[in-house]
Motif scaffolding. Sequence first.
Motif, mmCIF file in Angstrom:
data_model
loop_
_atom_site.group_PDB
_atom_site.id
_atom_site.type_symbol
_atom_site.label_atom_id
_atom_site.label_comp_id
_atom_site.label_asym_id
_atom_site.label_seq_id
_atom_site.Cartn_x
_atom_site.Cartn_y
_atom_site.Cartn_z
ATOM 1 N N VAL A 169 0.898 -1.171 0.020
ATOM 2 C CA VAL A 169 -0.069 -0.049 -0.198
ATOM 3 C C VAL A 169 0.933 1.216 -0.028
ATOM 4 O O VAL A 169 1.494 1.630 1.025
ATOM 5 N N VAL A 170 0.677 1.868 -1.057
ATOM 6 C CA VAL A 170 1.841 3.308 -1.283
ATOM 7 C C VAL A 170 1.279 4.279 -0.856
ATOM 8 O O VAL A 170 0.251 4.684 -1.534
ATOM 9 N N ALA A 206 10.224 -1.178 -2.980
ATOM 10 C CA ALA A 206 9.288 -0.963 -1.902
ATOM 11 C C ALA A 206 8.435 -1.886 -1.732
ATOM 12 O O ALA A 206 8.028 -2.662 -2.681
ATOM 13 N N VAL A 207 8.206 -2.203 -0.521
ATOM 14 C CA VAL A 207 7.338 -3.570 -0.182
ATOM 15 C C VAL A 207 6.729 -2.954 1.152
ATOM 16 O O VAL A 207 6.960 -2.297 2.012
ATOM 17 N N GLY A 208 5.494 -3.955 1.516
ATOM 18 C CA GLY A 208 4.760 -3.815 2.636
ATOM 19 C C GLY A 208 3.797 -2.719 2.809
ATOM 20 O O GLY A 208 3.289 -2.124 1.670
ATOM 21 N N ILE A 209 3.182 -2.828 3.921
ATOM 22 C CA ILE A 209 1.850 -2.127 4.162
ATOM 23 C C ILE A 209 2.354 -1.211 5.406
ATOM 24 O O ILE A 209 2.124 -1.779 6.545
ATOM 25 N N PRO A 210 2.350 0.026 5.485
ATOM 26 C CA PRO A 210 2.709 0.703 4.232
ATOM 27 C C PRO A 210 3.861 0.539 3.661
ATOM 28 O O PRO A 210 4.918 0.003 4.190
ATOM 29 N N ALA A 211 4.173 0.953 2.246
ATOM 30 C CA ALA A 211 5.219 0.433 1.501
ATOM 31 C C ALA A 211 6.448 1.147 2.012
ATOM 32 O O ALA A 211 6.355 2.507 2.341
ATOM 33 N N LYS A 212 7.501 0.393 2.157
ATOM 34 C CA LYS A 212 8.808 1.181 2.551
ATOM 35 C C LYS A 212 9.821 0.601 1.661
ATOM 36 O O LYS A 212 10.034 -0.465 1.137
ATOM 37 N N VAL A 213 10.749 1.598 1.604
ATOM 38 C CA VAL A 213 11.839 1.407 0.116
ATOM 39 C C VAL A 213 12.799 0.330 1.079
ATOM 40 O O VAL A 213 13.289 0.587 2.196
ATOM 41 N N ILE A 214 13.092 -0.777 0.519
ATOM 42 C CA ILE A 214 14.193 -1.675 1.105
ATOM 43 C C ILE A 214 15.724 -1.861 0.340
ATOM 44 O O ILE A 214 16.518 -2.379 0.896
ATOM 45 N N LYS A 215 15.414 -1.161 -0.972
ATOM 46 C CA LYS A 215 16.741 -1.183 -1.525
ATOM 47 C C LYS A 215 16.467 -0.143 -2.692
ATOM 48 O O LYS A 215 15.699 0.326 -2.871
ATOM 49 N N SER A 216 17.849 0.143 -3.271
ATOM 50 C CA SER A 216 17.690 1.147 -4.273
ATOM 51 C C SER A 216 18.416 0.172 -5.526
ATOM 52 O O SER A 216 19.213 -0.570 -5.424
#
Length: 230
Positions: A199-200, A210-220
């Motif tokens: 969920v962005v 980005a993944v998750g609820i809410p979306a978080k950046v995990i990598k570039s």
Amino acid sequence: MINQKYFAKLQRIKELLFTTLLGEIPTIALGPNLRRLLYRNLFASMGKQVYIQHGVEFIGTSCIEIGNGVYLFKDVRLDGKGHPDNKITLGNQVAIERNVDIGCLDNTRILIGDETFIAPNVSIAGPGDIKIGKHCMIASHCGIFANNHRFSDLLSPIKDQGVTRKGIVIEDDCWLGHGVTVIDGVTIGQGSVIGAGAVVNKDIPPFSIAVGIPAKVIKSRKTQDAVYCG
């Protein structure tokens, strides 16, 4: 105002006439060729080599622009509402799969850039403006909603408190995995990948994963190998 309402009614009658007579003619019975020939009289503009499968529904076609080589598959729904300030624009080589619903409310502009693919059962809705860039991939069951209900007044029903309309921007070459939801007011930067079910609700920098609820950046993507995100 009267002339606008009269024109809108005539346009709707024309839409219903064309789609009723031609809309359900199957592919094997030259349906796409007939629709390509006669539907161009409905739209604000329509390019060459457009493929429209049977069962596609159009509302407010005077607000819809279709580029060259666009594919619209069965049960797609494009709703421009017929409002003079609305616009739905499909760029060249856009492909929209089955059961996709794209709809305006009032003063809404929805732009889908060249060579973008939208998988089945995606919903894209105003009233805020929505811009999806070129070469994007939107997986099935995604929701892109440029509105959000207000709910601060405890004495009034939520449905009567109106909505926000900040708009959504998805820049070029983004991939949204299965079941992603994008909330009003968000920009997803160029080349980003959003994992399935995310969920962005805030901006995503370019080339992010980005993944998750809410979306978080995990990598570039600039510094890490890409991973499968669904």
